[in-house]
Design a protein around this motif. Structure first.
Motif, mmCIF file in Angstrom:
data_model
loop_
_atom_site.group_PDB
_atom_site.id
_atom_site.type_symbol
_atom_site.label_atom_id
_atom_site.label_comp_id
_atom_site.label_asym_id
_atom_site.label_seq_id
_atom_site.Cartn_x
_atom_site.Cartn_y
_atom_site.Cartn_z
ATOM 1 N N SER A 5 0.798 -1.230 0.000
ATOM 2 C CA SER A 5 0.000 0.000 0.000
ATOM 3 C C SER A 5 0.829 1.278 0.000
ATOM 4 O O SER A 5 0.287 2.366 -0.168
ATOM 5 N N ALA A 10 -1.469 -6.031 2.873
ATOM 6 C CA ALA A 10 -1.437 -4.743 3.579
ATOM 7 C C ALA A 10 -2.328 -4.864 4.801
ATOM 8 O O ALA A 10 -2.985 -5.888 5.010
ATOM 9 N N GLY A 11 -2.358 -3.807 5.605
ATOM 10 C CA GLY A 11 -3.214 -3.797 6.773
ATOM 11 C C GLY A 11 -4.687 -3.797 6.400
ATOM 12 O O GLY A 11 -5.072 -3.515 5.257
ATOM 13 N N ASN A 35 -6.342 -0.935 4.465
ATOM 14 C CA ASN A 35 -5.933 -0.642 3.089
ATOM 15 C C ASN A 35 -6.375 -1.698 2.078
ATOM 16 O O ASN A 35 -5.921 -1.681 0.926
ATOM 17 N N THR A 59 -4.803 -9.463 4.104
ATOM 18 C CA THR A 59 -4.051 -8.874 5.215
ATOM 19 C C THR A 59 -2.825 -9.721 5.538
ATOM 20 O O THR A 59 -2.765 -10.912 5.244
ATOM 21 N N SER A 64 9.451 -7.043 6.501
ATOM 22 C CA SER A 64 8.769 -7.473 7.719
ATOM 23 C C SER A 64 9.051 -8.924 8.088
ATOM 24 O O SER A 64 8.259 -9.567 8.789
ATOM 25 N N GLY A 89 5.111 2.775 9.207
ATOM 26 C CA GLY A 89 4.439 1.969 8.192
ATOM 27 C C GLY A 89 2.970 2.308 8.038
ATOM 28 O O GLY A 89 2.513 3.380 8.429
ATOM 29 N N HIS A 90 2.228 1.390 7.444
ATOM 30 C CA HIS A 90 0.781 1.527 7.210
ATOM 31 C C HIS A 90 0.462 2.705 6.303
ATOM 32 O O HIS A 90 -0.637 3.241 6.326
ATOM 33 N N THR A 91 1.444 3.121 5.480
ATOM 34 C CA THR A 91 1.224 4.249 4.588
ATOM 35 C C THR A 91 0.342 3.849 3.423
ATOM 36 O O THR A 91 0.471 2.764 2.876
ATOM 37 N N ARG A 92 -0.513 4.759 3.014
ATOM 38 C CA ARG A 92 -1.301 4.590 1.806
ATOM 39 C C ARG A 92 -0.834 5.642 0.811
ATOM 40 O O ARG A 92 -1.171 6.818 0.921
#
Length: 297
Positions: A147, A169-170, A173, A186, A210, A287-290
């Motif tokens: 993402s 992705a999380g 997202n 996920t 990761s 992290g967790h960027t969109r």
């Protein structure tokens, strides 16, 4: 002028906004009045000293390599660009009010400075990964950590080339990945089985570092079909690590074409003022960027 610099390796708090001498365009370069600078994971990896053995730098050092802005100096031998042109590209120490670019292209119509700053390194990396991993039209590519900026570009360029994609992705997202044409799932416990349920995997990319290389090799059946840009332990698994950039001018030209055809759009998740570069790095590392994070100058 003002620029972001660091005098020691460490966390985001080592970044300081300081007064610095203005750089000037040398032969084959242009200088821009920076309007926005892209925030890339490589920026904070350099800040932490992760690449010091491979590519040592002297301190204090500036930060950043991607930027967009308005040309205000044209170096010797440069043709086809003039003072006042709106460009985006790659250079050095771009977290600053002025920066020198070594590769650039005119910004496509309709693109804002903040959007444009998010493309150069991301598109070069995406194109390089697709080339090096050897995935072909009709095959399926698994993208771990899909993402962010590079993942967003990979999914869209792959779709334009007829390559199917699965992205991890999380939970927040999942719809975003589906909107980019990927089958989405996920990460976390059970993710390998969830990927298997979605279909065959011909090649895989590790974009997040990761700790999933063993599983990616398992899913593809061959470590040579896995490529990482984020896990320095890749050779331990027989996996290639891609860290040497290809042709940035060619990547920018392809980015302009894709954007102009409506085949590539990378959203800006958040922009920060130059004085908040440390916060931008902290958020990027979390992290967790969109899409992309940028500095607005």
């Amino acid at each position: 002028m003002k620029r972001v610099s660091f005098a020691e390796f460490g966390g985001p708090d080592v970044l300081q906004l300081v007064a610095a001498e203005e750089p000037h365009a040398g032969p084959g370069q242009v200088r821009i009045a920076v309007r926005a600078a892209g925030v890339n994971p490589v920026d904070w990896r350099i800040r932490e000293g992760q690449f010091q053995e491979l590519r040592p730098i002297e301190l204090p050092a500036g930060v950043g390599q991607d930027a967009s802005g308005v040309v205000d100096e044209v170096g010797e031998g440069v043709e086809g660009i003039e003072v006042g042109d709106r460009v985006f590209g790659e250079g050095a120490h771009t977290y600053a009010e002025f920066a020198v670019l070594s590769a650039w292209a005119r910004m496509p119509e309709g693109l804002t400075f903040q959007e444009a700053a998010g493309y150069p390194s991301v598109v070069e990396t995406a194109l390089r990964l697709l080339r090096e991993v050897g995935v072909r039209p009709g095959q399926t590519l698994l993208v771990s950590g899909a993402s962010g900026g590079v993942g967003s570009a990979v999914l869209q360029i792959a779709r334009d080339r007829g390559i199917a994609t699965i992205g991890t992705a999380g939970a927040a997202n999942q719809d975003y990945l589906r909107g980019l044409g990927a089958l989405a799932t996920t990460y976390g416990e059970g993710w390998v089985e969830r990927v298997r349920h979605l279909g065959r995997v011909d090649a895989a990319l590790d974009l997040a570092g990761s700790g999933v290389l063993r599983e990616l090799v398992e899913l593809t059946g061959d470590p040579q079909k896995v490529l990482s840009i984020a896990d320095l332990s890749a050779p331990e698994f027989g996996v290639r690590f891609s860290g040497v950039a290809g042709s940035v001018p060619e990547a920018l030209a392809e980015a302009v074409d894709l954007i102009s055809r409506g085949r590539l759009h990378i959203p800006v998740e958040k922009s920060y003022p130059l004085a908040e570069a440390a916060a931008a790095h902290a958020d990027s590392q979390a992290g967790h960027t969109r899409g992309r994070r940028v500095l607005a100058i």
